[in-house]
Design an enzyme around this catalytic site. Structure first.
Site, PDB file in Angstrom:
ATOM      1  CE  LYS A 174      -3.907  -1.865   3.038  1.00 42.45           C
ATOM      2  NZ  LYS A 174      -4.583  -1.598   1.594  1.00 42.45           N
ATOM      3  NE  ARG A 202     -10.738 -10.087  -1.855  1.00 41.62           N
ATOM      4  CZ  ARG A 202     -11.345  -8.856  -2.599  1.00 41.62           C
ATOM      5  NH1 ARG A 202     -11.569  -8.849  -3.808  1.00 41.62           N
ATOM      6  NH2 ARG A 202     -11.265  -7.540  -2.554  1.00 41.62           N
TER       7      ARG A 202
HETATM    8  N1  BES Z   1      -8.244  -3.745   3.825  1.00 37.97           N
HETATM    9  C1  BES Z   1      -7.721  -3.002   2.685  1.00 37.97           C
HETATM   10  C2  BES Z   1      -9.877  -2.834   3.000  1.00 37.97           C
HETATM   11  C3  BES Z   1      -9.625  -1.146   3.250  1.00 37.97           C
HETATM   12  C4  BES Z   1      -9.176   0.074   2.991  1.00 37.97           C
HETATM   13  C5  BES Z   1     -10.425  -1.142   4.663  1.00 37.97           C
HETATM   14  C6  BES Z   1      -9.321   1.024   3.666  1.00 37.97           C
HETATM   15  C7  BES Z   1     -10.217   0.193   5.789  1.00 37.97           C
HETATM   16  C8  BES Z   1      -9.795   1.103   5.590  1.00 37.97           C
HETATM   17  C9  BES Z   1      -8.647  -4.658   2.297  1.00 37.97           C
HETATM   18  O1  BES Z   1      -7.459  -5.438   2.973  1.00 37.97           O
HETATM   19  C10 BES Z   1      -8.018  -4.293   0.541  1.00 37.97           C
HETATM   20  O2  BES Z   1      -6.687  -3.842   0.456  1.00 37.97           O
HETATM   21  N2  BES Z   1      -9.204  -3.833  -0.031  1.00 37.97           N
HETATM   22  C11 BES Z   1      -8.534  -3.633  -1.622  1.00 37.97           C
HETATM   23  C12 BES Z   1      -9.083  -4.976  -2.168  1.00 37.97           C
HETATM   24  C13 BES Z   1      -8.579  -4.959  -3.534  1.00 37.97           C
HETATM   25  C14 BES Z   1      -6.723  -4.679  -3.676  1.00 37.97           C
HETATM   26  C15 BES Z   1      -9.041  -5.547  -4.719  1.00 37.97           C
HETATM   27  C16 BES Z   1      -8.721  -2.266  -2.123  1.00 37.97           C
HETATM   28  O3  BES Z   1     -10.211  -2.065  -1.086  1.00 37.97           O
HETATM   29  O4  BES Z   1      -8.382  -1.561  -2.379  1.00 37.97           O
HETATM   30 MN    MN Z   2      -5.522  -5.320   1.889  1.00 35.26          MN
END
Ligand code: BES
Ligand code: MN
Ligand code: ZN
Length: 497
Positions: free
Chosen positions: A274, A348
């Site tokens: 990230k 997931r």
């Molecule tokens: N934990 C994150 C989602 C999230 C983002 C929660 C901001 C709280 C605040 C999750 O694991 C994630 O990174 N999701 C990705 C999925 C994508 C790679 C398909 C996302 O939402 O960008």
């Molecule tokens: Mn994630």
């Protein structure tokens, strides 16, 4: 803060809080105070154009023998419901804190034509209690003016004994909420899978809930390649925790209701790293697991007549020489293979195995998972609603209703075969992301759906509601514990008959 319930009477000192229905003026006790203060209250109300709109407040300093009188608007009586009363309790708490009041009495009287069946005293107390939460354990120096001086809150009500009894139940729920808020607020160097599991064990044991903690060796034996892959790059050992609460041992249908939580104790994204700014928020990527633990604590604390299980997948998602790579293929406990195209879509993967395990082992009457699964749900619904996905309309309706009753609101979003087709993979049974960025929350949901067989199942995407950047009436800014009150209500409405 000590909360007590007494018969209606005017206290001899301190702060008094009076409720004013919209356009209806002061109640009987209010009029007594006004008289003693030579009409000061009514004059102040008129000067400030205070009419008692919902959540409107007015403070009158030093009338009669009081330090102050706080007037709080009830709004229109026909719109008064439990969540609105809790809101008032929270507002009262924050006003009393700003006023530096040490003790206060809330006169919980309603006009006679108010809707029947309202527990005004209990709900005011609950709102105040929920707002009083603080997470200050890492401060070595108090911030001036931040600590509430309020140590005694008295609620004057017509039936104080009944209120005290029903508040016992509310308090158990608040304790569940606070357990969740504590867990979610902890930084990831303190709260990692093993320490999280230990805290759950301690709390649950005290409540008479059975806890099993499964470590990596056991998870490998069970074939949980999807969950284990997420934790592969972490120095911390992945854990799966099972909480079993048997509050209805005599019912015929022994099958429990199950709750499953995403507990990523820190989500760096893994090799699909990230961006740096804001990454600290990912310490609360375990809010789903935190809510499940708090919910089971609430149910056990109030001795709910239900058989419930909570299963939480605790794992840290880190980049490392041993971490899983984009393109890796893992085998889940279900036997299905997954091509991990993005290591940041890890929730997931963890839930796939946790859901399969829960359904396979417990054959639950219904299963609800909670997860901070997608950023996309924040774009869609912001901080007002959590996303709801369900493969069963009745279950969806029950959850939506519990959302309205508890104030933890849900909005149903669609799952469709067209979304499901987007996660078919060229190399494995499925991939963990779709080809484009559309409908990201639904893509997460249809992925999970492949791991629930024919169980009645709902998925709550709580990424937008798990953490609040600003104070709300019953939620100080920070961890909200979203899901605890919602699912406590859901259990009470649906499973406790
Ligand atoms: N934990 C994150 C989602 C999230 C983002 C929660 C901001 C709280 C605040 C999750 O694991 C994630 O990174 N999701 C990705 C999925 C994508 C790679 C398909 C996302 O939402 O960008
Ligand atoms: Mn994630
Ligand atoms: Zn995550």
């Amino acid at each position: 803060m000590e909360i007590s319930f007494v018969k209606p009477a005017l206290p001899g000192s301190g702060t008094i809080v009076l409720l004013v229905a919209e356009e209806r003026g002061l109640g009987p006790l209010g009029l007594t105070v006004d008289k003693a203060a030579g009409g000061q209250l009514v004059r102040a109300m008129s000067a400030a154009a205070f009419i008692g709109k919902h959540d409107e407040t007015l403070t009158i300093q030093a009338p009669a023998w009081f330090d102050r009188v706080l007037l709080v608007g009830l709004g229109k009586l026909d719109q008064l419901k439990p969540t609105a009363i809790e809101t008032l309790g929270g507002t009262i708490y924050s006003q009393l804190t700003s006023a530096k009041a040490g003790s206060a009495t809330i006169v919980a009287e309603l006009p006679e034509d108010a809707p029947a069946g309202l527990n005004i005293a209990t709900d005011l107390a609950q709102g105040a209690l929920l707002r009083s939460y603080r997470f200050e354990k890492y401060r070595t120096v108090e911030r001036p003016g931040h600590k509430s001086a309020l140590t005694e809150l008295t609620i004057a009500a017509n039936h104080p004994n009944a209120a005290r009894t029903s508040f016992g139940r509310s308090k158990a729920i608040a304790e569940g909420v606070f357990f969740t808020r504590d867990l979610v607020s902890e930084p990831a160097n303190i709260l990692y899978p093993e320490s999280f599991a230990e805290r759950v064990r301690e709390r649950m044991t005290a409540l008479g809930v059975t806890v099993e903690i499964l470590g990596e060796a056991k998870l490998a034996k069970l074939g949980m390649g999807a969950l284990l892959g997420v934790g592969q790059g972490s120095e911390r050992e992945t854990q799966l925790v099972v909480m079993t609460y048997n509050g209805a041992p005599k019912v015929k249908n022994k099958r429990p209701v199950a709750f499953v939580g995403k507990g990523v104790t820190f989500d760096t994204g893994g090799i699909s790293l990230k961006p740096g700014p804001g990454m600290e928020d990912m310490k609360w990527d375990m809010a789903g697991a935190g809510a499940v633990a708090g919910l089971i604590a609430a149910l056990a604390g109030r001795k709910a007549k239900v058989n419930a299980v909570g299963v939480i997948a605790l794992v840290e998602n880190m980049p490392d020489g041993k971490a899983q790579r984009p393109g890796d293929i893992v085998k889940s406990m279900s036997g299905q293979t997954i091509e991990v195209l993005n290591t940041d879509a890890e929730g997931r993967l963890a839930l796939a195995d946790a859901l399969w395990y829960t359904i396979d082992r417990f054959k639950p009457q219904a299963v609800v998972d909670l997860a901070t699964l997608t950023g996309a749900v924040i774009i869609a619904l912001g901080g007002e609603f959590a996303g709801l996905f369900a493969n069963d309309d009745t279950l969806a309706e029950q959850l939506l209703a519990a959302g309205l009753e508890s104030g933890e609101k849900l909005w149903r979003l669609p799952m469709a075969d067209a979304y499901d087709r987007q996660i078919d993979s060229d190399a494995a049974d499925m991939k963990n992301i779709a080809g484009d960025r559309g409908a990201g929350s639904a893509i997460g949901a249809v992925f999970l759906k492949r791991f629930v067989k024919d169980a009645r199942w709902a998925h709550l995407d709580i990424a937008g509601v798990a953490w609040s950047k600003k104070d709300k009436p019953t939620i100080p800014k920070g961890a909200t514990a979203f899901g605890v009150r919602l699912l406590d209500r859901f259990v009470a409405d649906v499973f406790e008959h």
